[in-house]
Design an enzyme around this catalytic site. Structure first.
Site, PDB file in Angstrom:
ATOM      1  N   ARG A 202       0.903  -1.069   0.224  1.00  0.00           N
ATOM      2  CA  ARG A 202       0.043   0.105   0.063  1.00  0.00           C
ATOM      3  C   ARG A 202       0.957   1.321  -0.079  1.00  0.00           C
ATOM      4  O   ARG A 202       0.500   2.393  -0.557  1.00  0.00           O
ATOM      5  CB  ARG A 202      -1.067  -0.180   1.276  1.00  0.00           C
ATOM      6  CG  ARG A 202      -2.008  -1.098   0.938  1.00  0.00           C
ATOM      7  CD  ARG A 202      -3.077  -1.074   2.343  1.00  0.00           C
ATOM      8  NE  ARG A 202      -4.072  -1.947   1.996  1.00  0.00           N
ATOM      9  CZ  ARG A 202      -5.210  -2.331   2.844  1.00  0.00           C
ATOM     10  NH1 ARG A 202      -4.753  -1.901   4.023  1.00  0.00           N
ATOM     11  NH2 ARG A 202      -6.003  -3.224   2.357  1.00  0.00           N
TER      12      ARG A 202
ATOM     13  N   GLY B  20     -11.229  -9.441  -1.798  1.00  0.00           N
ATOM     14  CA  GLY B  20     -10.140 -10.016  -1.168  1.00  0.00           C
ATOM     15  C   GLY B  20      -9.893 -11.629  -1.407  1.00  0.00           C
ATOM     16  O   GLY B  20      -8.901 -12.084  -1.804  1.00  0.00           O
TER      17      GLY B  20
ATOM     18  N   GLY C 151     -14.127  -3.525   0.275  1.00  0.00           N
ATOM     19  CA  GLY C 151     -15.645  -2.943   0.298  1.00  0.00           C
ATOM     20  C   GLY C 151     -15.892  -1.654  -0.645  1.00  0.00           C
ATOM     21  O   GLY C 151     -17.070  -1.792  -1.350  1.00  0.00           O
TER      22      GLY C 151
END
Length: 403
Positions: free
Chosen positions: A37, A355, A378
């Site tokens: 990330r 995921g 999400g």
């Protein structure tokens, strides 16, 4: 069609640019254990520093619930980020207030400052207007580069955008460009693969997709509910029998919309769910009362491959069987490899997200051959459900600035 304001259109030289990033990274013994990330944020940070901006980074970590939790500080992120940038990264122990503002003012052009965990303030998750206004004092303009947090209307993703001109960073742009191309203005025909355990978790996804795609294949435990709704016995398989009416309604909308629904024609059965049990291959209509469906069979995989070959665009969310438990990963892995070959050869635009999906594609060793893989979780799912994401709307010119 969704359009976004891009940082390439902004004059950032000499300005404090408040950048929302996703630094909710895995940690082990106080150290970053996976820098993926951080790496995703580098292009936007480097773009801004090269243009002479003063870069102020906002991020959350964990769920401190509005309290200062030392173990959830973002300070351990500074050195790994600096190593990736090849430049120093300064850190502010406070997110708002005079000291925080002063830290941003002290930056020189091209320098980077990381603020402490935004969730240390209860105003973040509440999207408190006062907290959002205080965040806005840290910058002259705002950039969202964290699509994974774009489905949350929090202070650092939505509230602050009422106070500053707002733009999309390079990572968010890449995500949106691929998702818009896959669902809003796709190259047709479009096939969607949706798997997972329960229909109840993906009702809105199915309801939206049947109106958007040409073919929808449903696998995993979800398929059992749709099969049961058609009067097919599924034994002791995972099945949400209370959602029969919902399943039938989805099938009806698909028919009205001209969307072809594909379900498994043959399945892999077992009497107990454990690694490598005794299994039986059977037609979907031949499931015994004491058997459970745990994967799609080879005939289904062949038919699905043929359907993918006819498509120009593929959207994938969710595994097609109980892929974590061998040998029930076979259909997912074989289908993933088939789609990956078509994508690598330029015959298919293949977009995947979620995921479990990412894990399955990695397990198949083909993640690198897909056109695009979203790790947003999400936010990806809500976008596919047709929902407006607050963080995306905020950089689409849809938010009015506070006078």
């Amino acid at each position: 069609m969704t359009t976004i304001r891009r940082i390439q259109d902004a004059d950032v030289a000499g300005k404090r640019v408040l950048v929302r990033v996703d630094f909710n990274v895995p940690m082990k013994d106080g150290q970053v254990s996976d820098a993926t990330r951080l790496e995703a944020a580098i292009p936007t940070i480097e773009y801004l520093t090269e243009k002479g901006a003063k870069v102020v980074l906002l991020a959350h970590f964990g769920r401190p619930k509005g309290a200062v939790v030392p173990e959830m500080s973002l300070e351990p992120v500074c050195q790994p980020l600096a190593d990736l940038l090849g430049e120093a990264v300064y850190f502010s122990t406070v997110v708002t207030g005079p000291d925080a503002v002063s830290a941003t003012m002290d930056l020189a052009a091209g320098e980077v400052l990381l603020m402490e965990n935004t969730r240390f303030d209860a105003g973040e998750e509440k999207n408190d207007p006062a907290f959002a206004a205080a965040l806005a004092e840290l910058g002259d303009l705002y950039v969202n580069d964290a699509f994974s947090a774009a489905h949350r209307a929090h202070g650092s993703t939505e509230g602050v955008t009422h106070h500053l001109p707002s733009y999309a960073g390079l990572a968010l742009q890449r995500e949106m460009d691929h998702l818009v191309a896959a669902l809003e203005s796709p190259k047709r025909p479009v096939i969607a693969l949706v798997g997972g355990a329960k229909v109840s978790t993906k009702i809105e996804l199915l309801q939206n997709l049947v109106k958007k795609v040409d073919t929808l294949f449903v696998g995993g435990g979800m398929a059992n509910t749709l099969l049961y709704a058609q009067g097919i016995k599924v034994g002791v398989s995972l099945c949400e029998r209370d959602l029969v009416d919902t399943a039938r309604a989805i099938l009806a909308v698909a028919e009205q919309s001209g969307c072809k629904i594909m379900l498994p024609s043959d399945v892999v059965l077992a009497k107990e769910f454990k690694p490598n049990p005794e299994t039986r291959l059977a037609a979907t209509s031949e499931v015994g009362e004491d058997e459970m469906i745990l994967d799609c069979g080879p005939a289904t995989v062949v038919a699905l491959g043929q359907a993918i070959d006819k498509a120009a665009t593929l959207i994938w969310n969710g595994p097609l069987g109980a892929f974590e438990t061998p040998p029930f990963d076979t259909a997912t892995v074989e289908t993933a490899r088939h789609a990956a070959r078509a994508s690598a050869e330029g015959e298919l635009i293949a977009v995947a997200g979620g995921g479990d999906t990412v894990a399955a594609l990695n397990q198949a060793g083909v993640a690198g051959d897909f056109t695009f893989i979203s790790t947003a979780g999400g936010a990806f799912l809500e976008w596919m459900e047709g929902k407006t994401l607050p963080g995306v709307a905020a950089v689409s010119g849809e938010v009015e600035l506070v006078a």
